[in-house]
Scaffold this motif. Sequence first.
Motif, PDB file in Angstrom:
ATOM      1  N   PRO A   1      23.183 100.880  64.564  1.00  0.00           N
ATOM      2  CA  PRO A   1      23.900 101.034  63.295  1.00  0.00           C
ATOM      3  C   PRO A   1      22.937 100.939  62.106  1.00  0.00           C
ATOM      4  O   PRO A   1      21.900 100.294  62.217  1.00  0.00           O
ATOM      5  N   PRO A   2      23.290 101.561  60.992  1.00  0.00           N
ATOM      6  CA  PRO A   2      22.477 101.373  59.783  1.00  0.00           C
ATOM      7  C   PRO A   2      22.785 100.017  59.166  1.00  0.00           C
ATOM      8  O   PRO A   2      23.826  99.420  59.463  1.00  0.00           O
ATOM      9  N   SER A   3      21.884  99.517  58.322  1.00  0.00           N
ATOM     10  CA  SER A   3      22.191  98.303  57.565  1.00  0.00           C
ATOM     11  C   SER A   3      22.974  98.650  56.308  1.00  0.00           C
ATOM     12  O   SER A   3      23.675  97.804  55.759  1.00  0.00           O
ATOM     13  N   GLY A   4      22.822  99.881  55.847  1.00  0.00           N
ATOM     14  CA  GLY A   4      23.552 100.308  54.663  1.00  0.00           C
ATOM     15  C   GLY A   4      23.539 101.822  54.559  1.00  0.00           C
ATOM     16  O   GLY A   4      22.753 102.479  55.224  1.00  0.00           O
TER      17      GLY A   4
ATOM     18  N   ALA B   1      11.954  92.990  57.814  1.00  0.00           N
ATOM     19  CA  ALA B   1      11.211  94.210  57.501  1.00  0.00           C
ATOM     20  C   ALA B   1      12.165  95.375  57.243  1.00  0.00           C
ATOM     21  O   ALA B   1      13.097  95.604  58.011  1.00  0.00           O
ATOM     22  N   THR B   2      11.912  96.099  56.165  1.00  0.00           N
ATOM     23  CA  THR B   2      12.718  97.263  55.826  1.00  0.00           C
ATOM     24  C   THR B   2      12.101  98.501  56.456  1.00  0.00           C
ATOM     25  O   THR B   2      10.983  98.872  56.128  1.00  0.00           O
ATOM     26  N   ALA B   3      12.832  99.133  57.368  1.00  0.00           N
ATOM     27  CA  ALA B   3      12.312 100.338  58.014  1.00  0.00           C
ATOM     28  C   ALA B   3      12.782 101.586  57.281  1.00  0.00           C
ATOM     29  O   ALA B   3      12.067 102.579  57.208  1.00  0.00           O
ATOM     30  N   LEU B   4      14.006 101.556  56.741  1.00  0.00           N
ATOM     31  CA  LEU B   4      14.545 102.668  55.965  1.00  0.00           C
ATOM     32  C   LEU B   4      15.120 102.110  54.674  1.00  0.00           C
ATOM     33  O   LEU B   4      15.810 101.097  54.694  1.00  0.00           O
TER      34      LEU B   4
ATOM     35  N   GLU C   1      24.530 114.892  57.515  1.00  0.00           N
ATOM     36  CA  GLU C   1      24.551 114.396  56.135  1.00  0.00           C
ATOM     37  C   GLU C   1      24.142 112.930  56.135  1.00  0.00           C
ATOM     38  O   GLU C   1      24.786 112.105  56.767  1.00  0.00           O
ATOM     39  N   VAL C   2      23.078 112.648  55.446  1.00  0.00           N
ATOM     40  CA  VAL C   2      22.559 111.280  55.375  1.00  0.00           C
ATOM     41  C   VAL C   2      22.572 110.859  53.908  1.00  0.00           C
ATOM     42  O   VAL C   2      22.047 111.565  53.052  1.00  0.00           O
ATOM     43  N   GLU C   3      23.219 109.725  53.633  1.00  0.00           N
ATOM     44  CA  GLU C   3      23.354 109.286  52.250  1.00  0.00           C
ATOM     45  C   GLU C   3      22.895 107.851  52.084  1.00  0.00           C
ATOM     46  O   GLU C   3      23.507 106.929  52.619  1.00  0.00           O
ATOM     47  N   ASN C   4      21.816 107.689  51.386  1.00  0.00           N
ATOM     48  CA  ASN C   4      21.377 106.359  50.984  1.00  0.00           C
ATOM     49  C   ASN C   4      21.242 105.396  52.165  1.00  0.00           C
ATOM     50  O   ASN C   4      21.602 104.226  52.083  1.00  0.00           O
ATOM     51  N   LEU C   5      20.739 105.932  53.263  1.00  0.00           N
ATOM     52  CA  LEU C   5      20.670 105.174  54.513  1.00  0.00           C
ATOM     53  C   LEU C   5      19.584 104.107  54.443  1.00  0.00           C
ATOM     54  O   LEU C   5      18.483 104.360  53.972  1.00  0.00           O
ATOM     55  N   SER C   6      19.922 102.913  54.921  1.00  0.00           N
ATOM     56  CA  SER C   6      18.884 101.890  55.025  1.00  0.00           C
ATOM     57  C   SER C   6      19.007 101.156  56.352  1.00  0.00           C
ATOM     58  O   SER C   6      20.050 101.162  57.000  1.00  0.00           O
TER      59      SER C   6
END
Length: 309
Positions: A52-55, A14-17, A3-8
Motif C-alpha cells: 500500500p502507499p503511505s499517501g 526513510a521516504t522512498a516516494l 493514474e498516479v496522484e501525489n503518491l508517497s
Amino acid sequence: MIEVENLSRAYGNATALDGVSFRAEPGEVVGLLGPNGAGKTTTMRILTGFMPPSGGRARVAGHDVVRDSMAARASVGYLPERTPIYPDMTVEGCVTFWAELRGVKRPRDAAREALAAVDLSDRRQSLVRNLSKGMRQRLGLAQALVHNPPVVILDEPTIGIDPAQVIEVRQTVKDLGKGHTVLFSTHILTEAEQVCDRVVILNQGKVAAHGTPEQLRKKLFGGDRLHVQINGIKGDAALKLLREATGVAAAEADGTGFLVRAKPGVDPRTHIAGAVQRAGGLVVEMRPIDLTLEDIFLNLVGADSKGGG
Ligand SMILES: Nc1ncnc2c1ncn2[C@@H]1O[C@H](COP(=O)(O)OP(=O)(O)O)[C@@H](O)[C@H]1O
Ligand SMILES: [Mg+2]
C-alpha cells in the motif's frame, strides 16, 4: 490507463516516494527512468497491489489500488525485478500454471497465446532451466500477459541479459504498447528513448522531469554534444579551430578525437566542417553523443545529489 496522484511511501523513517504524480494512457509506453534507489520498484509494487502507499492515490484501468484492489490487480500484468523461476517445469506448463492462478478460463489456450505474443511458441516444451536469460525474461512477460490485462508493468525487463536479447525484449515491449498501457522501468536513457512514448524521471522519490524523450533531451541539456574526428590538422591547432567555430561552447580532446559541446539551440556541424575545410583538414567523423542518465541528472539536479547512492 494508469493514474498516479501525489503518491508517497515511507519505509520506516526513510521516504522512498514523495509526492509522485503521472499518467499513462492506453496505447502508450511510459518509461519510469531513474538511478538505483529512485523509487521505481516501489512505485510499481504499489501499482500492482503488492504494497500500500503511505499517501496519495493510484488507479489502474480506473480501479483504485487500495479501495478496489482485487479489480486493480486483475487489470495488471506485472513482471517484477526478479521473476519467480520454476526450473523443472516446461515453458508451457509454467505459463499455464500462472493462467490457472489468475483464474483464466482456458488456461492452456491463454498460455499458448501469451507465448506466441512473446515469440516463444517454438520453446513450448523446453524446460525452463534450459532457457537463456533473455528467453526467461520473455517467459516472465508471457506470465504477465496470460490473463490479457489492459495494463502491463515491467520492472527493468532488460537488466542482466545479453545485447542481442535486449533488442528483442525492447521490441516486445514496444509491440505491447500497441494494445496496452505499458509502464516499464529502466536506468538507461537510450533504452527509454528507443522504447517509450513518454518518460517520467524519478530521482530520490520525486518526479524530476517528464515528457517525451525528445523534449527531455532539449529541455535538460543545454546543447548537444558531438564526437568529432579530424584528419590533416595537428591536435592543438584542431582544438583551437573547434573552440573558435560558430556554435561551439567547449571542446576537448577525447582519445580518438574531440568532444565538442554545442551552444544551446545552435547546430555547429556545418560551421565545424567549413572551418576544418578552410584550414586544409578533413572531418572524418562527426556524430552526436548519446546522453546518459548521468548527464541528464547532472543537468537536472546538479552534481550534489549524485552522492550517497
Ligand atoms: N523493503 C524495503 N525496506 C526499506 N527500504 C526500502 C525497501 N525497498 C526499497 N527501499 C528503499 O526505498 C528507496 C527506493 O527503492 P526502490 O523503489 O527499490 O528504487 P529503484 O527501484 O528505483 O532502485 C531506496 O532508498 C531503497 O533503499
Ligand atoms: Mg528497482
